[in-house]
Scaffold this motif. Structure first.
Motif, PDB file in Angstrom:
ATOM      1  N   LYS A   3      69.040  -6.655 -34.920  1.00 42.52           N
ATOM      2  CA  LYS A   3      69.422  -5.563 -35.817  1.00 42.52           C
ATOM      3  C   LYS A   3      68.186  -5.230 -36.651  1.00 42.52           C
ATOM      4  N   ILE A   4      67.703  -3.991 -36.534  1.00 44.25           N
ATOM      5  CA  ILE A   4      66.495  -3.566 -37.226  1.00 44.25           C
ATOM      6  C   ILE A   4      66.843  -2.439 -38.183  1.00 44.25           C
ATOM      7  N   HIS A  16      56.264   6.533 -40.246  1.00 47.06           N
ATOM      8  CA  HIS A  16      56.232   7.181 -38.932  1.00 47.06           C
ATOM      9  C   HIS A  16      55.600   6.263 -37.886  1.00 47.06           C
ATOM     10  N   ARG A  17      54.571   5.515 -38.273  1.00 49.97           N
ATOM     11  CA  ARG A  17      53.929   4.589 -37.330  1.00 49.97           C
ATOM     12  C   ARG A  17      54.870   3.451 -36.938  1.00 49.97           C
ATOM     13  N   ALA A  18      55.581   2.922 -37.915  1.00 48.87           N
ATOM     14  CA  ALA A  18      56.524   1.840 -37.629  1.00 48.87           C
ATOM     15  C   ALA A  18      57.629   2.330 -36.693  1.00 48.87           C
ATOM     16  N   PRO A  28      66.744   0.109 -30.671  1.00 51.32           N
ATOM     17  CA  PRO A  28      67.419   0.910 -31.690  1.00 51.32           C
ATOM     18  C   PRO A  28      67.140   0.348 -33.080  1.00 51.32           C
ATOM     19  N   PHE A  29      67.126   1.230 -34.052  1.00 48.44           N
ATOM     20  CA  PHE A  29      66.954   0.823 -35.442  1.00 48.44           C
ATOM     21  C   PHE A  29      67.688   1.796 -36.343  1.00 48.44           C
ATOM     22  N   THR A  30      68.017   1.329 -37.518  1.00 46.58           N
ATOM     23  CA  THR A  30      68.695   2.138 -38.513  1.00 46.58           C
ATOM     24  C   THR A  30      67.687   2.572 -39.564  1.00 46.58           C
ATOM     25  N   GLU A  31      67.660   3.871 -39.847  1.00 46.11           N
ATOM     26  CA  GLU A  31      66.790   4.406 -40.885  1.00 46.11           C
ATOM     27  C   GLU A  31      67.578   4.556 -42.175  1.00 46.11           C
ATOM     28  N   ILE A  32      67.003   4.094 -43.269  1.00 45.21           N
ATOM     29  CA  ILE A  32      67.595   4.272 -44.584  1.00 45.21           C
ATOM     30  C   ILE A  32      66.574   5.048 -45.402  1.00 45.21           C
ATOM     31  N   ASN A  33      66.838   6.332 -45.570  1.00 45.94           N
ATOM     32  CA  ASN A  33      65.893   7.220 -46.234  1.00 45.94           C
ATOM     33  C   ASN A  33      66.089   7.132 -47.746  1.00 45.94           C
ATOM     34  N   VAL A  34      65.042   6.754 -48.456  1.00 43.30           N
ATOM     35  CA  VAL A  34      65.121   6.602 -49.915  1.00 43.30           C
ATOM     36  C   VAL A  34      64.461   7.770 -50.640  1.00 43.30           C
ATOM     37  N   THR A  35      64.083   8.817 -49.909  1.00 41.21           N
ATOM     38  CA  THR A  35      63.460   9.990 -50.519  1.00 41.21           C
ATOM     39  C   THR A  35      64.395  10.587 -51.568  1.00 41.21           C
ATOM     40  N   GLY A  36      63.946  10.644 -52.801  1.00 41.46           N
ATOM     41  CA  GLY A  36      64.725  11.266 -53.862  1.00 41.46           C
ATOM     42  C   GLY A  36      66.014  10.546 -54.207  1.00 41.46           C
ATOM     43  N   ASP A  37      66.146   9.297 -53.809  1.00 38.74           N
ATOM     44  CA  ASP A  37      67.375   8.540 -54.062  1.00 38.74           C
ATOM     45  C   ASP A  37      67.027   7.253 -54.804  1.00 38.74           C
ATOM     46  N   PRO A  55      57.123   1.661 -45.571  1.00 40.39           N
ATOM     47  CA  PRO A  55      58.446   1.205 -45.186  1.00 40.39           C
ATOM     48  C   PRO A  55      58.684  -0.246 -45.580  1.00 40.39           C
ATOM     49  N   GLN A  56      59.927  -0.573 -45.700  1.00 38.76           N
ATOM     50  CA  GLN A  56      60.357  -1.967 -45.776  1.00 38.76           C
ATOM     51  C   GLN A  56      61.221  -2.185 -44.547  1.00 38.76           C
ATOM     52  N   ILE A  57      60.846  -3.175 -43.770  1.00 39.93           N
ATOM     53  CA  ILE A  57      61.479  -3.398 -42.470  1.00 39.93           C
ATOM     54  C   ILE A  57      62.210  -4.734 -42.483  1.00 39.93           C
ATOM     55  N   PHE A  58      63.435  -4.696 -41.992  1.00 35.87           N
ATOM     56  CA  PHE A  58      64.265  -5.898 -41.898  1.00 35.87           C
ATOM     57  C   PHE A  58      64.674  -6.091 -40.452  1.00 35.87           C
ATOM     58  N   ILE A  59      64.499  -7.307 -39.964  1.00 39.01           N
ATOM     59  CA  ILE A  59      64.942  -7.666 -38.628  1.00 39.01           C
ATOM     60  C   ILE A  59      65.938  -8.797 -38.775  1.00 39.01           C
ATOM     61  N   ASN A  60      67.158  -8.540 -38.306  1.00 41.85           N
ATOM     62  CA  ASN A  60      68.268  -9.486 -38.485  1.00 41.85           C
ATOM     63  C   ASN A  60      68.404  -9.896 -39.944  1.00 41.85           C
ATOM     64  N   SER A  61      68.338  -8.901 -40.820  1.00 45.30           N
ATOM     65  CA  SER A  61      68.500  -9.039 -42.274  1.00 45.30           C
ATOM     66  C   SER A  61      67.367  -9.795 -42.957  1.00 45.30           C
TER      67      SER A  61
END
Length: 85
Positions: A3-4, A16-18, A28-37, A55-61
């Motif tokens: 889970k990414i 974008h590079r990641a 597959p990976f899940t994007e969590i956009n923090v722009t303006g949030d 980015p901050q990247i999490f693999i298997n939490s």
């Protein structure tokens, strides 16, 4: 398969590079956009043990850090095992 999750912003070149690396690997990976949030960014910072850059990247939490760390894992041949390839 692992889970990414990637916390990112719209204009971050490192994000974008990641994403490009993971997409090229076909994982597959899940994007969590923090722009303006500010709430999402605060949650990211807490989850990433105080790191606030994207980015901050999490693999298997587990936090692996940002793009530099992701690319280093790839260069050392360790990323495939970590993501379950």
């Amino acid at each position: 398969m692992a889970k990414i999750e990637i916390y990112l912003t719209d204009t971050c070149p490192f994000c974008h590079r990641a994403k490009a690396l993971l997409t090229a690997k076909g994982v597959p990976f899940t994007e969590i956009n923090v722009t303006g949030d500010p709430d999402a960014r605060a949650a990211m910072t807490e989850r990433a043990n105080g790191r606030h850059t994207v980015p901050q990247i999490f693999i298997n939490s587990e936090s692996i850090g940002g793009n530099d760390r992701l690319q280093a894992l790839e260069m050392r041949g360790q990323l495939n095992a970590l993501i379950g390839l």
